[in-house]
Design an enzyme around this catalytic site. Structure first.
Site, PDB file in Angstrom:
ATOM      1  N   ASP A 116       0.822  -1.209   0.000  1.00  0.00           N
ATOM      2  CA  ASP A 116       0.000   0.000   0.000  1.00  0.00           C
ATOM      3  C   ASP A 116       0.864   1.270   0.000  1.00  0.00           C
ATOM      4  O   ASP A 116       1.708   1.455   0.890  1.00  0.00           O
ATOM      5  CB  ASP A 116      -0.895  -0.033   1.249  1.00  0.00           C
ATOM      6  CG  ASP A 116      -1.809   1.174   1.326  1.00  0.00           C
ATOM      7  OD1 ASP A 116      -2.762   1.225   0.542  1.00  0.00           O
ATOM      8  OD2 ASP A 116      -1.548   2.060   2.175  1.00  0.00           O
ATOM      9  N   HIS A 123       5.127   5.081   6.706  1.00  0.00           N
ATOM     10  CA  HIS A 123       6.241   4.358   7.320  1.00  0.00           C
ATOM     11  C   HIS A 123       7.552   5.138   7.123  1.00  0.00           C
ATOM     12  O   HIS A 123       8.312   5.345   8.078  1.00  0.00           O
ATOM     13  CB  HIS A 123       6.330   2.959   6.689  1.00  0.00           C
ATOM     14  CG  HIS A 123       7.521   2.156   7.128  1.00  0.00           C
ATOM     15  ND1 HIS A 123       7.429   1.181   8.100  1.00  0.00           N
ATOM     16  CD2 HIS A 123       8.824   2.167   6.729  1.00  0.00           C
ATOM     17  CE1 HIS A 123       8.631   0.640   8.270  1.00  0.00           C
ATOM     18  NE2 HIS A 123       9.502   1.226   7.454  1.00  0.00           N
ATOM     19  N   GLU A 124       7.793   5.569   5.890  1.00  0.00           N
ATOM     20  CA  GLU A 124       9.049   6.281   5.608  1.00  0.00           C
ATOM     21  C   GLU A 124       9.085   7.625   6.340  1.00  0.00           C
ATOM     22  O   GLU A 124      10.128   8.038   6.847  1.00  0.00           O
ATOM     23  CB  GLU A 124       9.238   6.475   4.097  1.00  0.00           C
ATOM     24  CG  GLU A 124       9.269   5.178   3.272  1.00  0.00           C
ATOM     25  CD  GLU A 124      10.282   4.148   3.736  1.00  0.00           C
ATOM     26  OE1 GLU A 124      11.312   4.533   4.322  1.00  0.00           O
ATOM     27  OE2 GLU A 124      10.032   2.935   3.519  1.00  0.00           O
ATOM     28  N   HIS A 127      10.253   7.173   9.732  1.00  0.00           N
ATOM     29  CA  HIS A 127      11.721   7.200   9.857  1.00  0.00           C
ATOM     30  C   HIS A 127      12.217   8.646   9.992  1.00  0.00           C
ATOM     31  O   HIS A 127      13.072   8.949  10.818  1.00  0.00           O
ATOM     32  CB  HIS A 127      12.379   6.546   8.641  1.00  0.00           C
ATOM     33  CG  HIS A 127      12.257   5.044   8.599  1.00  0.00           C
ATOM     34  ND1 HIS A 127      12.374   4.252   9.721  1.00  0.00           N
ATOM     35  CD2 HIS A 127      12.038   4.190   7.568  1.00  0.00           C
ATOM     36  CE1 HIS A 127      12.235   2.975   9.385  1.00  0.00           C
ATOM     37  NE2 HIS A 127      12.009   2.902   8.079  1.00  0.00           N
ATOM     38  N   ASP A 133      12.846   0.795  12.284  1.00  0.00           N
ATOM     39  CA  ASP A 133      11.980  -0.319  11.891  1.00  0.00           C
ATOM     40  C   ASP A 133      11.647  -1.166  13.114  1.00  0.00           C
ATOM     41  O   ASP A 133      12.441  -1.268  14.055  1.00  0.00           O
ATOM     42  CB  ASP A 133      12.684  -1.180  10.843  1.00  0.00           C
ATOM     43  CG  ASP A 133      12.672  -0.522   9.470  1.00  0.00           C
ATOM     44  OD1 ASP A 133      11.583  -0.100   9.033  1.00  0.00           O
ATOM     45  OD2 ASP A 133      13.753  -0.429   8.848  1.00  0.00           O
TER      46      ASP A 133
HETATM   47 ZN   LIG Z   1      11.555   1.064   7.342  1.00  0.00          ZN
END
Ligand SMILES: [Zn+2]
Length: 188
Positions: A116, A123-124, A127, A133
């Site tokens: 997705d 998610h990025e 970071h 992670d």
């Molecule tokens: Zn990651």
């Protein structure tokens, strides 16, 4: 006699003083906390993922209070650059600070494998905000990335992910930590 003159005078003066104090700051600014960190992002090179990045930004802005992501006005250096290329999705590890700079790469390999796009972008950006992670992990975790499963469309950080970002931009020790800068590649 003196009281009869002074009291109305004093209360008139008090009213004047109250009325010259500005009632409040700009009402539009009220939801923003004084301590909130604003980071600017530039998605002008995000190509076909531009709207996924905007959706992921909305997820983060509605999930945390201590930091807010806003599109960089023209000519302003962005703290977070978003670039689309043909590699794996990847990003520098933050927490990036105002004036600093990290990059998110919306690598096409992730969506080519069926993942997705908005979850990848969120998610990025996680970071960028200093989350490492958390692999392997369940779909309910944003930072579990691909280990959440190819059908996972959860784009929201869980409670511990939210609180870690709040701490990264809070007033405590974690709120003063420097950007890590490591490149985290979300290869399958
Ligand atoms: Zn990651």
């Amino acid at each position: 006699m003196l009281r009869r003159i002074l009291l109305p005078l004093l209360s008139a003066l008090a009213l004047t003083l109250v009325s010259v104090v500005p009632a409040t700051a700009d009402p539009a600014e009220q939801p923003r906390r004084m301590s909130q960190t604003v980071l600017y992002y530039d998605s002008s090179q995000a190509a076909e993922y531009t709207s996924a990045v905007a959706a992921a930004v909305n997820v983060w802005n509605s999930s945390v209070d201590n930091v807010r992501l806003e599109p960089a006005p023209a000519g302003r250096r962005a703290e977070i650059r978003v670039i689309t290329d043909d590699g794996w999705p990847r990003a520098h590890l933050g927490p990036v600070r105002p004036g600093g700079q990290v990059t998110v790469w919306m690598g096409r390999q992730g969506t080519a494998e069926g993942y997705d796009a908005i979850r990848i972008a969120a998610h990025e950006l996680g970071h960028s905000l200093g989350l490492p992670d958390a692999k392997p992990g369940p779909c309910s975790s944003l930072m579990s990335g691909s280990t959440g499963g190819v059908n996972c469309t959860n784009r929201a950080p869980n409670a511990s992910e939210r609180s870690r970002v709040e701490a990264n931009y809070g007033s405590g020790l974690a709120g003063r930590s420097v950007t890590d800068g490591r490149l985290l590649v979300d290869r399958l």
